[in-house]
Design a protein around this motif. Structure first.
Motif, PDB file in Angstrom:
ATOM      1  N   TYR A 190       6.097  -1.005 -13.958  1.00 56.22           N
ATOM      2  CA  TYR A 190       6.916   0.195 -13.270  1.00 56.22           C
ATOM      3  C   TYR A 190       7.930  -0.474 -12.390  1.00 56.22           C
ATOM      4  O   TYR A 190       7.693  -1.410 -11.686  1.00 56.22           O
ATOM      5  N   HIS A 209      -1.121   4.226   3.000  1.00 59.81           N
ATOM      6  CA  HIS A 209      -2.095   4.506   1.774  1.00 59.81           C
ATOM      7  C   HIS A 209      -2.472   3.049   1.217  1.00 59.81           C
ATOM      8  O   HIS A 209      -1.819   2.151   1.470  1.00 59.81           O
ATOM      9  N   HIS A 219       5.878   2.148   5.421  1.00 62.14           N
ATOM     10  CA  HIS A 219       6.860   2.052   5.507  1.00 62.14           C
ATOM     11  C   HIS A 219       7.777   2.612   6.529  1.00 62.14           C
ATOM     12  O   HIS A 219       7.286   3.796   6.808  1.00 62.14           O
ATOM     13  N   VAL A 235      11.244   7.963  -4.216  1.00 62.79           N
ATOM     14  CA  VAL A 235      11.526   6.844  -5.118  1.00 62.79           C
ATOM     15  C   VAL A 235      12.145   7.526  -6.273  1.00 62.79           C
ATOM     16  O   VAL A 235      11.573   8.501  -6.899  1.00 62.79           O
ATOM     17  N   ASP A 293      11.270  -1.323  -5.922  1.00 60.69           N
ATOM     18  CA  ASP A 293       9.841  -1.447  -5.989  1.00 60.69           C
ATOM     19  C   ASP A 293       9.475  -1.816  -7.253  1.00 60.69           C
ATOM     20  O   ASP A 293       9.826  -1.502  -8.346  1.00 60.69           O
ATOM     21  N   HIS A 352      -0.620  -0.108   3.329  1.00 69.20           N
ATOM     22  CA  HIS A 352       0.612  -0.517   3.604  1.00 69.20           C
ATOM     23  C   HIS A 352       1.455   1.048   3.971  1.00 69.20           C
ATOM     24  O   HIS A 352       1.177   2.085   3.377  1.00 69.20           O
ATOM     25  N   HIS A 363      -3.825   1.339  -2.748  1.00 69.89           N
ATOM     26  CA  HIS A 363      -4.290   1.543  -4.344  1.00 69.89           C
ATOM     27  C   HIS A 363      -4.693   0.165  -4.961  1.00 69.89           C
ATOM     28  O   HIS A 363      -4.325  -0.901  -4.382  1.00 69.89           O
ATOM     29  N   GLN A 416      13.452   2.840  -3.948  1.00 69.26           N
ATOM     30  CA  GLN A 416      12.875   3.711  -2.946  1.00 69.26           C
ATOM     31  C   GLN A 416      13.952   3.904  -1.792  1.00 69.26           C
ATOM     32  O   GLN A 416      14.611   2.895  -1.443  1.00 69.26           O
ATOM     33  N   LEU A 441       5.854  -2.286  -9.785  1.00 71.93           N
ATOM     34  CA  LEU A 441       4.271  -2.261  -9.617  1.00 71.93           C
ATOM     35  C   LEU A 441       3.776  -2.657 -10.847  1.00 71.93           C
ATOM     36  O   LEU A 441       4.660  -2.343 -12.100  1.00 71.93           O
ATOM     37  N   ARG A 501       6.268   8.720  -1.301  1.00 73.24           N
ATOM     38  CA  ARG A 501       7.099   7.705  -1.456  1.00 73.24           C
ATOM     39  C   ARG A 501       8.354   8.126  -1.994  1.00 73.24           C
ATOM     40  O   ARG A 501       8.151   8.863  -3.429  1.00 73.24           O
ATOM     41  N   ILE A 523       1.595  -0.761 -12.486  1.00 72.08           N
ATOM     42  CA  ILE A 523       0.948   0.712 -12.933  1.00 72.08           C
ATOM     43  C   ILE A 523       0.580   0.595 -14.177  1.00 72.08           C
ATOM     44  O   ILE A 523      -0.457   0.790 -14.499  1.00 72.08           O
ATOM     45  N   ARG A 569       8.307  -5.538  -3.461  1.00 71.34           N
ATOM     46  CA  ARG A 569       9.611  -4.818  -3.096  1.00 71.34           C
ATOM     47  C   ARG A 569      11.081  -5.990  -2.870  1.00 71.34           C
ATOM     48  O   ARG A 569      10.525  -7.036  -2.657  1.00 71.34           O
TER      49      ARG A 569
HETATM   50  C1  1HN Z   1       3.885   3.026  -3.929  1.00 71.10           C
HETATM   51  O1  1HN Z   1       2.538   2.812  -2.902  1.00 71.10           O
HETATM   52  C2  1HN Z   1       5.039   2.669  -3.288  1.00 71.10           C
HETATM   53  O2  1HN Z   1       4.031   2.000  -1.405  1.00 71.10           O
HETATM   54  C3  1HN Z   1       6.241   2.733  -4.046  1.00 71.10           C
HETATM   55  O3  1HN Z   1       6.119   2.025  -1.311  1.00 71.10           O
HETATM   56  C4  1HN Z   1       5.905   3.108  -5.280  1.00 71.10           C
HETATM   57  C5  1HN Z   1       4.905   3.986  -7.134  1.00 71.10           C
HETATM   58  C6  1HN Z   1       3.560   4.640  -7.673  1.00 71.10           C
HETATM   59  C7  1HN Z   1       2.591   4.692  -6.747  1.00 71.10           C
HETATM   60  C8  1HN Z   1       2.378   3.924  -5.575  1.00 71.10           C
HETATM   61  C9  1HN Z   1       5.019   2.087  -1.868  1.00 71.10           C
HETATM   62  C10 1HN Z   1       4.798   3.544  -6.044  1.00 71.10           C
HETATM   63  C11 1HN Z   1       3.638   3.589  -5.222  1.00 71.10           C
END
Ligand code: 1HN
Length: 343
Positions: free
Chosen positions: A91, A106, A149, A72, A161, A147, A108, A95, A163, A70, A165, A114
């Protein structure tokens, strides 16, 4: 030795004696742990999109979206340096996806949102449904959802973005994995979810979940909704993004809002315990957080810390997106607000 010095030396020796047992005296730290009001290191902050944009675009010639996973630029709160935090619990980052690029699939534990700032043709695939994002669109990636992009347009696409986190960090509940496939093959027709869940109708068999089944809230629809909302003296015309199955917030860890200010609107002072990240969808104005004034325009991102007084002024018709941890605080019976003298 004076009595005070003697006592201090005696205590210091005691602290040293108990340290090997992994014990420390509460009375030395208690006032800092249990404060009469939120005592946050999070500072009021502002990122001008005009100033950030050249750096975001420059990152595009430094690394590909695929290599970066990513690409970012983290919006790090100046009071929380080195922690990848916009607020104590959230967080935020900007991006960039360039034409033809893919940010690989991926998933998580962290929930992501967004808010699209610039560009046409950017798409995201969530749980097998590919949606194209336009400026002002709000998109959710649920916890543990696959997901990826891409960008099918011919110019850069940039989004904010958000999150949870730091929340997942506090709970030590982070899992993540990469997919063997670079991108998901769409298995659900584009728009099928929004059509079924976003028109005040619901399928009978749908189970309610903590995350909204709608993962794409197009700006035109959200904007026309807030235009019809009542004008609150503190928030302007504001609505929250909701899970149509439950009426609750759209995500289990982050509350998200859209609010419109008519030109000339000045909000009344307001504070709440949920530190909030704002992103300007359109218009111009200024906001004051804890006495610091930030002039804003489209694409700007701002942070209001917990319990800091906030005021907004719009010099033109304006629309602000925002997100916070309010949903978590409400579930824990912690959330408080203070509208000053405003009813
Ligand atoms: C993540 O998965 C995205 O999917 C964006 O666009 C920022 C920051 C930390 C961990 C995963 C995304 C992220 C992220």
């Amino acid at each position: 030795m004076a009595a005070n010095a003697e006592t201090a030396a005696e205590r210091a020796a005691f602290y040293q004696a108990i340290a090997p047992q992994s014990m420390t005296p509460l009375w030395e730290v208690m006032a800092g742990l249990v404060t009469p009001q939120p005592a946050s290191s999070c500072q009021p902050a502002h990122w001008s999109y005009a100033a950030a944009r050249p750096h975001v675009l420059a990152s595009g010639s430094l690394i590909t979206a695929e290599e970066a996973e990513r690409r970012v630029l983290v919006l790090e709160n100046p009071g929380l340096k080195g922690q990848s935090k916009a607020t104590t619990s959230l967080y935020a980052g900007l991006q960039l996806v360039l034409p033809g690029e893919i940010a690989p699939a991926h998933r998580h534990s962290q929930t992501a949102l967004r808010f699209l700032i610039e560009g046409e043709g950017g798409y995201t695939t969530v749980a097998g449904e590919r949606v194209t994002m336009a400026p002002g669109d709000f998109v959710i990636t649920p916890t543990w959802g696959w997901h990826d992009h891409g960008n099918a347009g011919d110019g850069p696409v940039v989004w904010l973005d958000g999150l949870d986190i730091p929340i997942i960090q506090t709970l030590d509940a982070s899992f993540a994995e990469r997919s063997a496939a670079k991108a998901q093959e769409p298995t659900v027709p584009t728009g099928a979810t929004l059509a079924q869940y976003g028109n005040a109708m619901l399928p009978d068999e749908a189970p309610a979940a903590l995350t909204s089944p709608i993962f794409h809230y197009p700006y035109e629809r959200s904007k026309s909704a807030v235009a019809a909302a009542r004008l609150d003296p503190c928030h302007g015309r504001r609505l929250r993004y909701a899970n149509p199955m439950t009426g609750d917030y759209a995500m289990p860890t982050m509350a998200a809002y859209l609010q419109a200010f008519p030109a000339g609107f000045e909000s009344q002072p307001y504070r709440a315990t949920d530190a909030t990240v704002f992103c300007v969808a359109e218009g111009e104005g200024e906001s004051e957080f804890a006495g610091q004034t930030f002039r804003w325009a489209q694409g700007d991102v701002m942070v209001a810390p917990s319990w800091a007084w906030r005021r907004h002024r719009a010099s033109r018709d304006a629309v602000l997106f925002s997100f916070s941890d309010r949903v978590v605080q409400e579930k824990l019976d912690l959330w408080r607000e203070d509208r000053g003298n405003t009813p």
